[in-house]
Design an enzyme around this catalytic site. Structure first.
Site, PDB file in Angstrom:
ATOM      1  N   GLY A   1       0.799  -1.230   0.000  1.00 33.75           N
ATOM      2  CA  GLY A   1       0.000   0.000   0.000  1.00 33.75           C
ATOM      3  C   GLY A   1       0.829   1.275   0.000  1.00 33.75           C
TER       4      GLY A   1
ATOM      5  CE  LYS B   1       3.167   3.531  -3.741  1.00 31.51           C
ATOM      6  NZ  LYS B   1       2.221   2.955  -4.613  1.00 31.51           N
TER       7      LYS B   1
ATOM      8  CD  GLU C   1      -1.219  16.982   2.769  1.00 36.54           C
ATOM      9  OE1 GLU C   1      -0.476  16.231   3.392  1.00 36.54           O
ATOM     10  OE2 GLU C   1      -2.367  16.626   2.403  1.00 36.54           O
TER      11      GLU C   1
ATOM     12  CG  HIS D   1      -1.585  14.389  12.312  1.00 36.71           C
ATOM     13  ND1 HIS D   1      -1.110  13.220  12.867  1.00 36.71           N
ATOM     14  CD2 HIS D   1      -1.844  14.091  11.008  1.00 36.71           C
ATOM     15  CE1 HIS D   1      -1.078  12.279  11.933  1.00 36.71           C
ATOM     16  NE2 HIS D   1      -1.524  12.775  10.801  1.00 36.71           N
TER      17      HIS D   1
ATOM     18  CE  LYS E   1      -7.357  29.691  10.191  1.00 39.01           C
ATOM     19  NZ  LYS E   1      -6.612  30.819   9.679  1.00 39.01           N
TER      20      LYS E   1
HETATM   21  C1  BG6 Z   1      -1.503  11.663   7.285  1.00 35.13           C
HETATM   22  C2  BG6 Z   1      -2.792  11.966   6.596  1.00 35.13           C
HETATM   23  O1  BG6 Z   1      -1.740  11.233   8.595  1.00 35.13           O
HETATM   24  O2  BG6 Z   1      -0.699  12.824   7.311  1.00 35.13           O
HETATM   25  C3  BG6 Z   1      -2.544  12.496   5.195  1.00 35.13           C
HETATM   26  O3  BG6 Z   1      -3.575  10.777   6.511  1.00 35.13           O
HETATM   27  C4  BG6 Z   1      -1.581  13.655   5.216  1.00 35.13           C
HETATM   28  O4  BG6 Z   1      -3.774  12.895   4.593  1.00 35.13           O
HETATM   29  C5  BG6 Z   1      -0.342  13.311   6.034  1.00 35.13           C
HETATM   30  O5  BG6 Z   1      -1.205  13.940   3.878  1.00 35.13           O
HETATM   31  C6  BG6 Z   1       0.546  14.511   6.229  1.00 35.13           C
HETATM   32  O6  BG6 Z   1       1.742  14.114   6.832  1.00 35.13           O
HETATM   33  P1  BG6 Z   1       3.044  14.982   6.651  1.00 35.13           P
HETATM   34  O7  BG6 Z   1       4.026  14.363   7.582  1.00 35.13           O
HETATM   35  O8  BG6 Z   1       3.430  14.872   5.210  1.00 35.13           O
HETATM   36  O9  BG6 Z   1       2.671  16.372   7.036  1.00 35.13           O
END
Ligand code: BG6
Length: 455
Positions: A15, A19, A220, A244, A327
């Site tokens: 998945g 990877k 993002e 997070h 946010k």
């Molecule tokens: C993951 C989410 O937990 O964290 C993703 O499922 C997100 O949607 C990712 O893209 C972001 O992680 P990082 O470390 O790239 O900020």
């Protein structure tokens, strides 16, 4: 039981998570000597029918920054076993494959450590854990341990989170379960405890008398990116905010823990979460980016939010009246995660300057880790004018020779080398970053946070 043969099993090996994050993190650990040929074996397990070589080819492109020789040595450690997630045959084969390596190459006979990393959707956690429990545990004739790593989303709401917890709890002791949140492995998230509690600067300012508001922001610049099937079932709140950003919030807002022990930190997190008032509907904004439903794995009528802004109000002596704005959004104009602590204006302004902007302390988690303080200074020159400037600690400049570890490296390492951490800890007695890393993982393995503040 902390030495001898270590088998790391990545379930869901074909998945996206495996990877992009899991295997690259293992590779980095290999490059730093934390995974050694002969002692550590890596197994991929998934449904796809593939050879060992097939899996190696699949992940090769994601492993960066090494010579071909180094890369091949690492890839040779990886074996692949295919099977389903809910029937015994595949897991028995997996157990046989693990055992063969334990008996043939283990230089400390009778000791085996087995680490199962579930890079899988939570819907299959119960069945996979049942299979591990019945087919793949470290044999009772051996010393060592069996541990299981799971990630969010841990259920969809209180009921499903509790149900999942109960199901896993029937199969494993709490010490065997590691619920990880990879944001806690990020360098500047790890730094929060140190910043807040080791600096006289911040101690007297970190409260409602001085701080106007705190923003914890994740953005993002890409959308579902092939993960629409997963994302649409959960949405941005369960994907990013509940886990997070809430972990970051806890570290920013909680009181000083009694010590760095896992339980003490966990207790303070729970306390601050319990002080959060019910979220006011007027202080929530939800959105969905244009084009989200073009993803073929997303239903045409989907209502799932890809953007959310939520105000948390902490009803305690330190924070009463200070909004914490969380946010998160996908497919926005830039990629960034940061904490902005915005201070109140200095009272009794004598400069009569046009407004220069407020004092602000910014911790940028990514990209380009940095922390900086925005402040007003005299504009250099003959006139008495003011301007906004910055005290800047950019890691790329200050720590040019340090390679900042990827979040997952730290998390995975924490699950199997507490002895090394202890060794390092006693060696660098004041090195608190290592200490917090250990603390975090143990705290994640505690059930109380999940119970107290589920999805
Ligand atoms: C993951 C989410 O937990 O964290 C993703 O499922 C997100 O949607 C990712 O893209 C972001 O992680 P990082 O470390 O790239 O900020």
């Amino acid at each position: 039981s902390e030495s001898g043969c270590l088998s790391i099993v990545v379930l869901g090996a074909s998945g996206d998570l495996a990877k992009k994050k899991t295997f690259p993190a293992l590779f980095n650990l290999f490059q730093q000597g934390f995974i050694q040929s002969g002692e550590v074996h890596i197994f991929g397990y998934a449904r796809s029918d593939m050879s060992d070589e097939g899996l190696r080819e699949r992940i090769r492109g994601y492993l960066k920054g090494a010579s071909d020789e180094h890369l091949s040595q690492f890839l040779q450690l990886i074996k692949y076993v295919s099977g389903s997630y809910d029937n015994g045959a595949g897991f028995e084969l997996l157990n046989k494959t693990i055992s063969e390596n334990e008996t043939s190459e283990n230089n400390q006979p009778g000791n085996s450590r087995r680490l199962f990393y579930l890079a899988l959707p939570p819907s299959v956690y119960p069945s996979v854990c049942k299979m591990i429990r019945s087919c793949c545990m470290t044999p009772s004739s051996h010393t060592g341990w069996t541990r299981v790593i799971v990630e969010k989303p841990f259920g969809k709401d209180l009921d499903s989170a509790e149900e999942l917890s109960a199901q896993l709890g029937e199969l494993f002791d709490e010490e065997q379960l590691y619920r990880i949140d990879h944001y806690l492995g990020k360098e500047l998230v790890q730094n929060l405890l140190v910043l807040r509690f080791a600096n006289r600067f911040f101690l007297p300012l970190w409260n409602r008398d001085n701080i106007d508001n705190v923003q914890i922001v994740f953005r993002e610049d890409f959308g579902t990116d092939g993960r629409g099937g997963y994302f649409d079932q959960y949405g941005i709140i369960r994907d990013i905010i509940q886990n997070h950003l809430l972990q970051v919030f806890c570290l920013v807002a909680m009181e000083k823990p009694v010590s760095l022990s896992p339980e003490h930190i966990r207790d303070e997190k729970v306390k601050v979460l319990q002080s959060v008032s019910c979220i006011n509907h007027d202080e929530v904004v939800l959105g969905q980016y244009d084009g989200y439903k073009d993803d073929p794995t997303v239903p045409n009528e989907s209502n799932t939010p890809t953007f959310a802004s939520v105000v948390l109000r902490v009803h305690n002596e330190r924070w009463d009246g200070v909004p914490f704005v969380l946010k998160a959004g996908k497919a926005l104009s830039s990629k960034k995660a940061e904490i902005r602590v915005q201070f109140k204006d200095a009272p009794g302004d004598i400069f009569r300057c046009k407004k220069q902007g407020r004092n602000e302390f910014v911790i940028r988690l990514q990209p380009s880790e940095a922390m900086y303080m925005k402040l007003t200074v005299k504009k250099p020159g003959l006139e008495m004018a003011t301007e906004q400037s910055e005290l800047d600690l950019s890691y790329g400049l200050r720590y040019q020779d340090v390679k900042i570890p990827e979040a997952y490296e730290r998390l995975i390492l924490d699950t199997y080398v507490p002895s090394i951490l202890h060794l390092l800890l006693s060696y660098f007695a004041t090195h608190s970053i290592i200490c917090t890393s250990h603390v975090r993982t143990k705290m994640q393995s505690s059930p109380s946070l999940q119970r107290t503040y589920p999805n």
